[in-house]
Each structure stands twice: as C-alpha cells, then as structure tokens.
Design an enzyme around this catalytic site. Structure first.
Site, PDB file in Angstrom:
ATOM      1  CB  THR A 126       9.961 -51.895  -2.276  1.00 35.59           C
ATOM      2  OG1 THR A 126       9.591 -53.236  -2.021  1.00 35.59           O
ATOM      3  CG2 THR A 126       9.303 -51.041  -1.197  1.00 35.59           C
ATOM      4  CG  ASP A 127       7.423 -56.249  -4.551  1.00 34.08           C
ATOM      5  OD1 ASP A 127       8.114 -55.993  -3.541  1.00 34.08           O
ATOM      6  OD2 ASP A 127       7.380 -57.385  -5.081  1.00 34.08           O
ATOM      7  CD  GLU A 128       9.384 -55.869   1.004  1.00 30.23           C
ATOM      8  OE1 GLU A 128       9.143 -55.715   2.211  1.00 30.23           O
ATOM      9  OE2 GLU A 128      10.445 -56.360   0.581  1.00 30.23           O
TER      10      GLU A 128
ATOM     11  CE1 TYR B  19      12.578 -50.794   2.625  1.00 31.88           C
ATOM     12  CE2 TYR B  19      11.235 -52.699   2.033  1.00 31.88           C
ATOM     13  CZ  TYR B  19      12.131 -51.703   1.675  1.00 31.88           C
ATOM     14  OH  TYR B  19      12.577 -51.619   0.374  1.00 31.88           O
TER      15      TYR B  19
ATOM     16  CE  LYS C  49      11.587 -47.425  -0.784  1.00 33.60           C
ATOM     17  NZ  LYS C  49      12.800 -46.665  -1.226  1.00 33.60           N
TER      18      LYS C  49
HETATM   19  P1  NAD Z   1      20.950 -51.146   0.694  1.00 28.84           P
HETATM   20  O1  NAD Z   1      20.525 -51.178   2.126  1.00 28.84           O
HETATM   21  O2  NAD Z   1      21.863 -52.206   0.173  1.00 28.84           O
HETATM   22  O3  NAD Z   1      21.662 -49.749   0.382  1.00 28.84           O
HETATM   23  C1  NAD Z   1      21.167 -48.521   0.836  1.00 28.84           C
HETATM   24  C2  NAD Z   1      22.245 -47.462   0.644  1.00 28.84           C
HETATM   25  O4  NAD Z   1      21.706 -46.214   1.096  1.00 28.84           O
HETATM   26  C3  NAD Z   1      23.515 -47.726   1.454  1.00 28.84           C
HETATM   27  O5  NAD Z   1      24.661 -47.505   0.650  1.00 28.84           O
HETATM   28  C4  NAD Z   1      23.437 -46.717   2.578  1.00 28.84           C
HETATM   29  O6  NAD Z   1      24.718 -46.288   3.048  1.00 28.84           O
HETATM   30  C5  NAD Z   1      22.664 -45.581   1.941  1.00 28.84           C
HETATM   31  N1  NAD Z   1      21.942 -44.757   2.923  1.00 28.84           N
HETATM   32  C6  NAD Z   1      21.134 -45.226   3.920  1.00 28.84           C
HETATM   33  N2  NAD Z   1      20.675 -44.184   4.654  1.00 28.84           N
HETATM   34  C7  NAD Z   1      21.188 -43.063   4.080  1.00 28.84           C
HETATM   35  C8  NAD Z   1      21.066 -41.671   4.373  1.00 28.84           C
HETATM   36  N3  NAD Z   1      20.325 -41.228   5.404  1.00 28.84           N
HETATM   37  N4  NAD Z   1      21.701 -40.779   3.570  1.00 28.84           N
HETATM   38  C9  NAD Z   1      22.453 -41.219   2.526  1.00 28.84           C
HETATM   39  N5  NAD Z   1      22.631 -42.516   2.222  1.00 28.84           N
HETATM   40  C10 NAD Z   1      21.996 -43.428   2.996  1.00 28.84           C
HETATM   41  O7  NAD Z   1      19.606 -51.082  -0.133  1.00 28.84           O
HETATM   42  P2  NAD Z   1      19.230 -51.731  -1.545  1.00 28.84           P
HETATM   43  O8  NAD Z   1      18.760 -53.100  -1.332  1.00 28.84           O
HETATM   44  O9  NAD Z   1      20.326 -51.467  -2.501  1.00 28.84           O
HETATM   45  O10 NAD Z   1      17.954 -50.845  -1.943  1.00 28.84           O
HETATM   46  C11 NAD Z   1      18.114 -49.621  -2.644  1.00 28.84           C
HETATM   47  C12 NAD Z   1      16.740 -49.020  -2.892  1.00 28.84           C
HETATM   48  O11 NAD Z   1      15.959 -49.923  -3.679  1.00 28.84           O
HETATM   49  C13 NAD Z   1      15.936 -48.744  -1.624  1.00 28.84           C
HETATM   50  O12 NAD Z   1      15.245 -47.535  -1.801  1.00 28.84           O
HETATM   51  C14 NAD Z   1      14.984 -49.925  -1.534  1.00 28.84           C
HETATM   52  O13 NAD Z   1      13.802 -49.568  -0.860  1.00 28.84           O
HETATM   53  C15 NAD Z   1      14.730 -50.199  -3.005  1.00 28.84           C
HETATM   54  N6  NAD Z   1      14.372 -51.591  -3.335  1.00 28.84           N
HETATM   55  C16 NAD Z   1      15.145 -52.625  -2.872  1.00 28.84           C
HETATM   56  C17 NAD Z   1      14.806 -53.945  -3.229  1.00 28.84           C
HETATM   57  C18 NAD Z   1      15.665 -55.121  -2.797  1.00 28.84           C
HETATM   58  O14 NAD Z   1      15.303 -56.272  -3.068  1.00 28.84           O
HETATM   59  N7  NAD Z   1      16.808 -54.918  -2.150  1.00 28.84           N
HETATM   60  C19 NAD Z   1      13.701 -54.179  -4.046  1.00 28.84           C
HETATM   61  C20 NAD Z   1      12.934 -53.089  -4.487  1.00 28.84           C
HETATM   62  C21 NAD Z   1      13.294 -51.802  -4.137  1.00 28.84           C
HETATM   63  P1  TYD Z   2      14.587 -60.666   2.831  1.00 32.35           P
HETATM   64  O1  TYD Z   2      15.789 -61.034   1.999  1.00 32.35           O
HETATM   65  O2  TYD Z   2      14.816 -60.062   4.179  1.00 32.35           O
HETATM   66  O3  TYD Z   2      13.674 -59.719   1.916  1.00 32.35           O
HETATM   67  P2  TYD Z   2      12.147 -59.174   2.170  1.00 32.35           P
HETATM   68  O4  TYD Z   2      11.768 -59.432   3.578  1.00 32.35           O
HETATM   69  O5  TYD Z   2      12.278 -57.715   1.880  1.00 32.35           O
HETATM   70  O6  TYD Z   2      11.301 -59.897   1.176  1.00 32.35           O
HETATM   71  O7  TYD Z   2      13.705 -61.967   3.034  1.00 32.35           O
HETATM   72  C1  TYD Z   2      13.195 -62.702   1.931  1.00 32.35           C
HETATM   73  C2  TYD Z   2      12.294 -63.792   2.492  1.00 32.35           C
HETATM   74  O8  TYD Z   2      13.115 -64.721   3.220  1.00 32.35           O
HETATM   75  C3  TYD Z   2      11.259 -63.289   3.475  1.00 32.35           C
HETATM   76  O9  TYD Z   2      10.052 -64.038   3.279  1.00 32.35           O
HETATM   77  C4  TYD Z   2      11.854 -63.594   4.836  1.00 32.35           C
HETATM   78  C5  TYD Z   2      12.675 -64.842   4.582  1.00 32.35           C
HETATM   79  N1  TYD Z   2      13.896 -64.991   5.413  1.00 32.35           N
HETATM   80  C6  TYD Z   2      14.123 -66.187   6.105  1.00 32.35           C
HETATM   81  O10 TYD Z   2      13.316 -67.130   6.052  1.00 32.35           O
HETATM   82  N2  TYD Z   2      15.271 -66.288   6.827  1.00 32.35           N
HETATM   83  C7  TYD Z   2      16.184 -65.274   6.931  1.00 32.35           C
HETATM   84  O11 TYD Z   2      17.211 -65.415   7.639  1.00 32.35           O
HETATM   85  C8  TYD Z   2      15.932 -64.058   6.202  1.00 32.35           C
HETATM   86  C9  TYD Z   2      16.906 -62.909   6.269  1.00 32.35           C
HETATM   87  C10 TYD Z   2      14.771 -63.964   5.443  1.00 32.35           C
END
Ligand code: NAD
Ligand code: TYD
Length: 352
Positions: free
Chosen positions: A132-134, A158, A162
């Site tokens: 992630t970019d975070e 988080y 990562k």
């Molecule tokens: P998500 O929470 O929707 O899905 C995570 C999946 O991993 C789930 O299906 C869960 O069951 C599985 N999982 C969790 N713990 C596990 C374990 N111990 N063993 C096996 N499986 C397990 O997450 P997402 O949003 O789809 O993110 C996927 C990846 O992409 C992550 O690594 C996250 O850090 C990265 N990422 C997410 C975002 C975003 O905006 N959501 C952006 C950049 C990177």
């Molecule tokens: P989120 O979807 O949790 O992603 P991330 O924290 O990984 O960027 O949140 C996106 C942005 O929205 C973040 O600045 C937090 C804000 N947010 C709210 O203002 N209200 C909410 O209920 C949630 C879940 C997030």
C-alpha cells in the site's frame, strides 16, 4: 506457458478481482486461491469463476507454518501473488496484534516456505508482494507525491505492519537473491468492497438513510483507483516487472473525503430518484480517527513509462460502475450485514 500460481487473499476485495483477472485471461495457468475466510473473506466475490477448471480454492491461514509447507508440497508453485492481509486502519487501531500476525508473520512464513520449497533455485520463479502507499506516511504540500524512493514513514498500526512486511520481502531479495517484486497502490474502490470502508459504507448508508460518518472535518485526501485497474496493473507487473523492483500504482485522482461523500450523495439521489440534496442532510461529522493521515498521492509514472500500464476508466466512469454494481447487488451487501455470507458459501463449497 503452463504455470501454477498461488494467490493469497483471493476471497477479499482486491484479491477476488486479481483471481478473476488471472483465471479468465490465462487458461493455461492453474490458479490456487489461499484464503482463511476471515470476516473480510467472501466466496460470493468469486462465485462466477468457482468451477473453472484452472481454479482451486484452499482454505487456510498464511501464519500456519505446517499448512503452508504442505500446500507448497502439494502444488509446485511457479509464482506467488500475495494479497492476504488485515486491511482496515480502524481495526488496526483497535487490535494491532492481528495485523502483526497476518501482515508480518504471515508474510515471512510465505517467504520462508517459498524459499525452502524452491530450494534456492529461483529460475522462472517470482514472489509478488502487494502493498500500500500508506507505508510512505502522509503528505502536506500539494506539490508532493509518493515515488518509489520516498522514505518509509508508516503512522498507523496497519501501515506499520505493511511496511514491516515490505522490509522483509526486500531483505529476502538482498540476502538470498529471492525473486521478489513489490507494488504500492493507492486507495481502491469498486465492486465487492467490504462495507466498513469509506465508499461502500457511504453507499449503503445513503441507501438506508442512515447517518454518513465523516471523520474530523472531512479534509483528508485520498487518491482513488478503480479496483479492476489495480488487478490489471498486478497482471502487468507480475509478467513484465523486473525482479527486485518496486512499482507505485495510482490513479492520479485525489479527493477530499467530504467532496467524495457529497459526490456519492448526489449520484445516489439521482439514481434513486430522490430529491436533490436529500442525502447530504445525512452527513454527520464525528470524532477524527486517531493519527489520521492527512493526504496520500501517488506518482505512478514508473509503471506507466516502463511497463505501459494506464487506468482503463476515468473516476467518473469507475464511480458510476461502482454505484450501479451496488444498486444491482444489494443482496451481496445484505448477506454481509446479516452475517449470512460465510455460512452459505462455505456449505456450498463444502468447506469448514
Ligand atoms: P480485504 O480485507 O478485502 O481482503 C483480505 C483477504 O485476506 C480476505 O479474503 C481475508 O479472508 C484474507 N486473509 C486475512 N488474513 C488471512 C490469513 N491470516 N491467512 C489467509 N488469508 C487471510 O483486503 P483488500 O482491500 O482486498 O486488500 C488486499 C491487499 O491489498 C492487502 O495486502 C492490502 O494491504 C493491499 N492494498 C489494499 C488497498 C485498498 O485500498 N483496499 C490499497 C493498496 C493495497
Ligand atoms: P478507508 O476507506 O478506511 O481507507 P484508508 O483509511 O485506508 O485510507 O478511509 C478512507 C478515508 O475516509 C480516510 O481518510 C478515513 C475516512 N473515513 C471517514 O471519514 N468515515 C468513515 O466512516 C470511514 C470508514 C473512513
């Protein structure tokens, strides 16, 4: 070329789109989806490809050393695309240890097992870590963007977990010449997004005329990318990325939270035939998230220039597709909110 590829976390939001991208575009590959089906894992996300001959689901935990070892013995994997993670910042504030276990220990377990299974013969192998970019922290000046060399400065449990996993991945490359690739992506949105995250939470609350909780003043900025464009980027990087390299992925699409929530309100009002401005009245400012990062913004020019990737949809198109998907899939969100989503599909897949 035939390949057996392990995708972890393929029942989650992004993982399900990556699994579909690979299963449908590469019939010559066999895709094994390893997922523990935590609260975030939902087999309904990939029900359309569940019976494809080049796809197998394995339920298991990436922190389970013996299980992962056996999996690598059962399948002679050529590659790993690792997405399994705990992914929600608010949960990481409430329970950091769950993030250390899955994101750090789980990742090191996968690295170690793959290294041992591949017996230090890494020809043709690759381990792709999705991050992630975070990890880069927060930005303050509008002319600043995260590049691949930006110093790590994680500020939430988080992002710290990562960042730690990214460090281990790079350490395996440096120490053992283990064949890794990393990508760091901005916030994703799209179909199958779990309704604890900003966009699907707001869509569902607007539908149910419930308060729309905006943290602080809603001034925080996120850079949003359509999830299918992330899956396409992962495909390009997995196939054409250079071992040892890092690629930033982003949509060059920054939004202040409050502006995005207002856009969702007006889009939903129009689609639901509600009076203009009706849903905005649901906006409720609440206490800010602890340590809330101000702004994320990605410079993805390395990926665009070196590997030729670019987003396939504009934000307007992606958001319209997303809202339309939720409007035609309320069952999906209802199964999650009433807790049925795991029972039903586990039974169907004869899991558990
Ligand atoms: P998500 O929470 O929707 O899905 C995570 C999946 O991993 C789930 O299906 C869960 O069951 C599985 N999982 C969790 N713990 C596990 C374990 N111990 N063993 C096996 N499986 C397990 O997450 P997402 O949003 O789809 O993110 C996927 C990846 O992409 C992550 O690594 C996250 O850090 C990265 N990422 C997410 C975002 C975003 O905006 N959501 C952006 C950049 C990177
Ligand atoms: P989120 O979807 O949790 O992603 P991330 O924290 O990984 O960027 O949140 C996106 C942005 O929205 C973040 O600045 C937090 C804000 N947010 C709210 O203002 N209200 C909410 O209920 C949630 C879940 C997030």
């Amino acid at each position: 070329m035939n390949k057996i590829i392990l995708i972890t976390g393929g029942a989650g939001f992004i993982g399900s789109h990556v699994v579909r991208q690979f299963v449908t575009n590469y019939p010559q590959y066999h895709i094994v989806n390893l997922d523990a089906l935590t609260y975030a894992g939902n087999l309904e996300n990939i029900v359309d490809i569940a019976t494809f001959p080049n796809y197998t689901f394995e339920k298991g935990d990436i922190t389970d050393i013996l299980f992962v070892e056996k999996l690598f013995l059962k399948y002679n994997f050529d590659g790993v695309i690792h997405l399994a993670a705990e992914s929600h910042v608010d949960r990481s504030i409430a329970d950091p240890m769950a993030f250390v276990l899955t994101n750090v220990i789980g990742t090191v377990n996968l690295l170690n097992t793959a290294k041992n299974a591949w017996k230090s013969n890494f020809e043709g192998k690759r381990f792709y870590h999705v991050s992630t970019d975070e990890v880069y922290g927060e930005l303050h000046n509008l002319d600043e963007f995260f590049v691949e060399t930006t110093k790590y400065n994680p500020r939430s449990p988080y992002s710290a977990s990562k960042a730690s996993s990214d460090h281990f991945v790079r350490a395996y490359h440096n120490t053992y010449k283990f064949p890794v690739i990393i990508s760091n992506c901005s916030n994703n949105y799209g179909p199958n997004h779990f309704p604890e995250k900003l966009i699907p939470l707001m869509i569902n609350n607007i539908r149910n005329k419930k308060p729309l909780p905006v943290y602080g003043k809603g001034e925080n900025v996120r850079d949003w990318l359509y999830v299918i464009d992330h899956a396409r980027a992962i495909d390009v990087i997995f196939h054409n990325g250079i071992i040892g390299e890092t690629y930033n992925i982003g949509g060059n699409n920054e939004w202040k939270n409050i502006d995005l929530v207002k856009l969702l309100c007006s889009t939903m009002d129009e689609k639901l035939g509600r009076k203009k401005g009706e849903s905005e009245e649901l906006i409720t400012y609440i206490a800010d998230r602890a340590g809330h990062d101000l702004r994320y913004a990605i410079n993805a020019s390395k990926l665009m220039n070196e590997l030729g990737w670019s987003p396939s949809v504009t934000f307007e198109e992606g958001l319209a597709k997303t809202v339309d998907w939720y409007l035609s899939n309320w069952d999906w969100i209802d199964h999650i909110t009433n807790g049925d989503y795991q029972k039903y599909y586990e039974e169907m897949y004869k899991i558990g």
